[in-house]
Design a protein around this motif. Structure first.
Motif, short mmCIF file in Angstrom:
data_model
loop_
_atom_site.label_atom_id
_atom_site.label_comp_id
_atom_site.label_asym_id
_atom_site.label_seq_id
_atom_site.Cartn_x
_atom_site.Cartn_y
_atom_site.Cartn_z
N THR A 89 0.82 -1.21 0.00
CA THR A 89 0.00 0.00 0.00
C THR A 89 0.86 1.26 0.00
O THR A 89 0.60 2.21 -0.74
CB THR A 89 -0.93 0.00 1.23
N PHE A 90 1.91 1.28 0.83
CA PHE A 90 2.70 2.49 1.01
C PHE A 90 3.76 2.69 -0.07
O PHE A 90 4.07 3.83 -0.44
CB PHE A 90 3.39 2.46 2.39
N GLN A 91 4.37 1.60 -0.54
CA GLN A 91 5.54 1.73 -1.40
C GLN A 91 5.13 2.12 -2.82
O GLN A 91 5.19 1.33 -3.76
CB GLN A 91 6.34 0.43 -1.39
N THR A 92 4.75 3.39 -2.97
CA THR A 92 4.45 3.96 -4.27
C THR A 92 5.64 4.78 -4.75
O THR A 92 6.61 4.99 -4.02
CB THR A 92 3.21 4.85 -4.19
N ARG A 93 5.57 5.25 -5.98
CA ARG A 93 6.64 6.08 -6.52
C ARG A 93 6.84 7.34 -5.69
O ARG A 93 7.96 7.73 -5.35
CB ARG A 93 6.31 6.43 -7.97
N GLU A 94 5.73 7.97 -5.30
CA GLU A 94 5.82 9.19 -4.50
C GLU A 94 6.41 8.91 -3.13
O GLU A 94 7.18 9.71 -2.60
CB GLU A 94 4.43 9.82 -4.37
N TYR A 95 6.05 7.76 -2.54
CA TYR A 95 6.56 7.41 -1.21
C TYR A 95 8.08 7.22 -1.26
O TYR A 95 8.81 7.73 -0.39
CB TYR A 95 5.88 6.13 -0.73
N VAL A 96 8.57 6.49 -2.27
CA VAL A 96 10.01 6.24 -2.38
C VAL A 96 10.76 7.56 -2.59
O VAL A 96 11.80 7.81 -1.97
CB VAL A 96 10.30 5.24 -3.51
N LEU A 97 10.25 8.42 -3.46
CA LEU A 97 10.90 9.71 -3.68
C LEU A 97 10.92 10.54 -2.41
O LEU A 97 11.93 11.20 -2.09
CB LEU A 97 10.17 10.47 -4.78
N ARG A 98 9.82 10.53 -1.67
CA ARG A 98 9.75 11.32 -0.43
C ARG A 98 10.74 10.81 0.61
O ARG A 98 11.41 11.60 1.29
CB ARG A 98 8.31 11.27 0.11
N LYS A 99 10.87 9.48 0.74
CA LYS A 99 11.81 8.91 1.72
C LYS A 99 13.26 9.15 1.31
O LYS A 99 14.11 9.42 2.16
CB LYS A 99 11.54 7.41 1.87
N ARG A 100 13.54 9.06 0.03
CA ARG A 100 14.90 9.31 -0.42
C ARG A 100 15.28 10.76 -0.17
O ARG A 100 16.41 11.06 0.25
CB ARG A 100 15.04 8.95 -1.90
N GLU A 101 14.36 11.65 -0.42
CA GLU A 101 14.63 13.07 -0.17
C GLU A 101 14.82 13.34 1.32
O GLU A 101 15.65 14.14 1.73
CB GLU A 101 13.48 13.92 -0.72
N ARG A 102 14.08 12.60 2.14
CA ARG A 102 14.16 12.81 3.59
C ARG A 102 15.43 12.22 4.18
O ARG A 102 16.11 12.86 4.99
CB ARG A 102 12.92 12.18 4.25
N TYR A 103 15.80 11.01 3.80
CA TYR A 103 16.85 10.29 4.52
C TYR A 103 18.21 10.30 3.81
O TYR A 103 19.23 10.03 4.45
CB TYR A 103 16.43 8.84 4.77
N LEU A 104 18.25 10.63 2.52
CA LEU A 104 19.54 10.67 1.85
C LEU A 104 20.28 11.98 2.08
O LEU A 104 21.34 12.21 1.49
CB LEU A 104 19.37 10.40 0.35
N ARG A 105 19.77 12.87 2.91
CA ARG A 105 20.50 14.05 3.35
C ARG A 105 21.47 13.70 4.48
O ARG A 105 22.39 14.45 4.76
CB ARG A 105 19.52 15.12 3.82
N PHE A 106 21.20 12.58 5.16
CA PHE A 106 22.07 12.06 6.22
C PHE A 106 22.33 13.13 7.29
O PHE A 106 23.48 13.42 7.65
CB PHE A 106 23.38 11.54 5.65
N ILE B 103 5.31 4.94 13.53
CA ILE B 103 4.09 4.65 14.30
C ILE B 103 2.89 5.31 13.66
O ILE B 103 1.82 4.72 13.51
CB ILE B 103 4.27 5.10 15.76
N GLU B 104 3.05 6.56 13.25
CA GLU B 104 1.92 7.28 12.65
C GLU B 104 1.52 6.69 11.31
O GLU B 104 0.34 6.63 10.97
CB GLU B 104 2.29 8.76 12.49
N GLU B 105 2.50 6.24 10.55
CA GLU B 105 2.19 5.61 9.26
C GLU B 105 1.63 4.20 9.42
O GLU B 105 0.92 3.70 8.56
CB GLU B 105 3.44 5.56 8.38
N GLY B 106 1.97 3.55 10.54
CA GLY B 106 1.56 2.16 10.72
C GLY B 106 2.36 1.19 9.89
O GLY B 106 1.97 0.04 9.70
N TYR B 107 3.53 1.64 9.39
CA TYR B 107 4.38 0.80 8.54
C TYR B 107 5.83 1.14 8.85
O TYR B 107 6.24 2.30 8.80
CB TYR B 107 4.07 1.04 7.07
N ASP B 108 6.63 0.13 9.16
CA ASP B 108 8.03 0.31 9.53
C ASP B 108 8.93 -0.10 8.37
O ASP B 108 9.18 -1.28 8.14
CB ASP B 108 8.35 -0.51 10.78
N TRP B 109 9.43 0.89 7.64
CA TRP B 109 10.27 0.61 6.47
C TRP B 109 11.68 0.19 6.86
O TRP B 109 12.42 -0.33 6.00
CB TRP B 109 10.35 1.84 5.56
N THR B 110 12.10 0.39 8.10
CA THR B 110 13.47 0.10 8.51
C THR B 110 13.77 -1.39 8.62
O THR B 110 14.93 -1.78 8.75
CB THR B 110 13.78 0.77 9.86
#
Length: 623
Positions: free
Chosen positions: A394-411, A487-494
């Motif tokens: 449900t969560f792993q859409t194109r927009e979701y992946v782009l949003r996570k990469r933008e968020r976490y690849l800043r390190f 927790i808020e998303e209800g999905y743990d991508w880690t």
């Protein structure tokens, strides 16, 4: 249920959790309610009947009972069909066919004892005239069951009754004197299947008669048969108490398999047994071997077989979780549904994945009906795991992946060494999909994976990847915002969950220069990018292994080409080797004692710290 095309929608109790602005907390999955069901719900899949009138209403349970094939046993003596003096017949009937599907015919005659003799003599002679099982019902242990029942019947008649009437008539274990019954039979088999029938009777306790003369027969059907005289001697207590005939009124042959489709056994030294499941009461079952012994829970988490009466430790319930229940009107266990096997003593039946033995535990093990309708498979699955992958799709859409990469690849979350991350993993459970608290830590699982890699003599960079591949989970400990987000998303991508390709629009790239195709955003994908960003000097094979081990083996080559990775066949084989090592380490860890923190520290100081220094992985890293 995607296979059947039937979808069930369940209303959540807490509807306000779906309202914007209100956080949706994801507590640990709790299985608060279980439904116990019988053989009809477990193996009797509901079938549509095109000829059934629309006005005719049949309950789901009755419909499943009609489609379920169960067995019952009857014992008959004499009658017009008898051809021998003292003849008896034990027959197995199937609920979906007229007439017996298996039978054994035998006769016996008591021999008068010489009261003046001080040595106990033969009390009876018996002969087995025929033992047959119809072709569609072979391979389920019905022949062994009938032979065991016939021997038990002879023992009841000529040995146990005598014991109750004359307590002096007991077997002397030192001299071999005592009451005994000699039973003979002829194993008549096709010469092309040499010793197949003879070996079957040997497995039942028979032996070829000494100095026996084997005769050959031609029945004018173009085949040659050989007749081998055999015998078995019954003494007091040689055959234990089996269930009464009424207890065999509703039973099924059943096989138990591990997740890798290997048959379960009592101990690692014993051969697998043939089992039957008996419904002794409404939704209450026993598992009995072909010689009538009961499967029961023993001590120290092991299972055993008993010859005595039924006890709570040998009585089981099939329980289906509320997450997989279809509806209150249609409760059944489909081929993809999960269930537990719980004893009345409160423990759960499972299979040790390493030793392939039955185990009993207070922790739930999950079972599925196998490809055969008469098999149960102990799977490495759980409702929480299914919920995770449902959310992944449900969560792993194109927009979701782009949003996570933008968020976490800043390190910019924080700085930490990999050793510090391993220390944080001590407080994280290894079994991320378990509903109950796990007593194995993620840190011990990672060290077990690295140690298994070292024992298998893989390169040191292979061992390093085994020690760090699951460390993305510590992000929740480094930064509370990450934990709050999952927790808020209800999905743990880690988590180290399965990955795959996700496509972008042609020419679409994010600010980090990614190509038109990327992998799902999971823990291993984050670790790959984090190590690349920090300049950890691992060989390219290590990065390929870290990135692709979570991808299904049938899709790895396609993923490597889509991601412009220069991966040869040998590198893909190493990825599969890592998956095998990871699975072996997990099974070994959960079936033995845990690697404690002091053990992990000792392994780090003696071996792994030098590997981290060699590849520049011992410095402060940006997460």
């Amino acid at each position: 249920n995607l296979d059947s095309g039937v979808f069930h929608f369940v209303a959540l109790k807490s509807c306000s959790a779906m309202t914007p602005g209100i956080s949706r907390k994801r507590p640990r999955t709790q299985i608060s309610e279980y439904h116990s069901f019988g053989l009809a719900e477990l193996f009797g899949y509901r079938q549509q009947n095109a000829n059934l009138p629309t006005t005719c209403k049949v309950s789901p349970r009755d419909s499943m009972k009609e489609s379920l094939c169960t067995f019952r046993i009857e014992q008959r003596s004499g009658g017009n069909l008898a051809q021998h003096y003292g003849e008896e017949r034990i027959l197995v009937f199937s609920s979906n066919q007229r007439g017996a599907v298996a039978k054994i015919v035998f006769s016996s005659e008591r021999i008068d004892q010489n009261s003046s003799s001080s040595i106990r003599q033969k009390s009876a002679c018996a002969k087995i005239h025929s033992l047959s099982v119809k072709e569609p019902y072979r391979g389920y242990g019905l022949g062994s069951l009938l032979f065991s029942e016939a021997m038990e019947s002879l023992s009841d008649r000529y040995l146990k009754e005598c014991d109750s009437n004359d307590p002096l008539k007991t077997r002397d274990s030192t001299t071999g004197d005592g009451l005994w019954v000699e039973c003979s039979l002829d194993a008549e088999e096709d010469v092309r299947r040499h010793d197949k029938l003879v070996n079957f009777y040997r497995s039942c306790g028979c032996d070829v008669k000494p100095n026996a003369k084997i005769s050959y027969i031609n029945n004018n059907d173009g085949e040659t048969y050989r007749k081998v005289p055999m015998q078995i001697t019954l003494v007091e207590q040689s055959f234990q108490t089996s269930p009464s005939r009424c207890a065999w009124s509703n039973f099924l042959p059943i096989d138990f398999f591990s997740a890798h489709h290997e048959r379960a056994q009592l101990t690692s030294e014993q051969m697998p047994l043939d089992w039957f499941v008996l419904e002794i009461d409404e939704n209450v079952f026993e598992f009995r071997s072909t010689n009538g012994r009961l499967l029961a829970f023993g001590k120290d988490g092991c299972c055993t077989v008993t010859n005595g009466r039924s006890t709570p430790s040998s009585q089981f319930l099939f329980q289906q979780t509320t997450e997989t229940q279809a509806s209150k009107e249609n409760l059944h266990c489909g081929p993809k549904d999960l269930c537990n096997i719980k004893s009345r003593s409160g423990q759960y039946l499972g299979i040790d994945p390493v030793r392939l033995c039955f185990i009993c535990s207070e922790k739930r093990s999950y079972w599925q009906t196998g490809d055969s309708k008469r098999s149960l498979v102990c799977v490495q699955d759980s409702p929480a795991r299914r919920q995770h992958y449902l959310h992944l799709s449900t969560f792993q859409t194109r927009e979701y992946v782009l949003r996570k990469r933008e968020r976490y690849l800043r390190f910019d979350i924080g700085q930490l060494t990999l050793k510090d991350a391993l220390d944080l993993a001590v407080d994280i459970e290894a079994n991320e999909f378990g509903e109950e608290r796990c007593d194995r830590s993620l840190c011990s699982l990672l060290y077990a994976t690295a140690e298994e890699s070292r024992r298998a003599e893989f390169p040191d960079w292979f061992q390093l990847v085994g020690l760090i591949h699951g460390l993305a989970t510590v992000l929740r400990s480094i930064n509370p915002d990450v934990a709050r987000e999952t927790i808020e998303e209800g999905y743990d991508w880690t988590l180290c969950s399965q990955s795959g390709l996700i496509g972008f629009k042609e020419g679409e790239r994010d600010e980090f220069g990614n190509c038109d195709t990327a992998l799902l955003w999971t823990g291993p994908e984050y670790m790959y990018n984090m190590l690349k960003h920090n300049g950890v000097d691992l060989p390219e094979e290590a990065f390929v292994m870290l990135r692709l081990f979570a991808v299904n083996d049938s899709e790895r080559e396609q993923c490597s080409k889509a991601l412009a990775e220069t991966v040869d066949h040998d590198a893909l084989c190493i990825v599969q080797d890592f998956c095998d090592v990871q699975e072996t380490a997990r099974q070994t860890l959960f079936s033995t004692k845990e690697l404690h923190e002091i053990d992990c520290t000792s392994l780090w100081n003696s071996h792994f710290s030098r590997i981290f220094e060699k590849y520049g992985a011992d410095k402060q890293l940006q997460w």
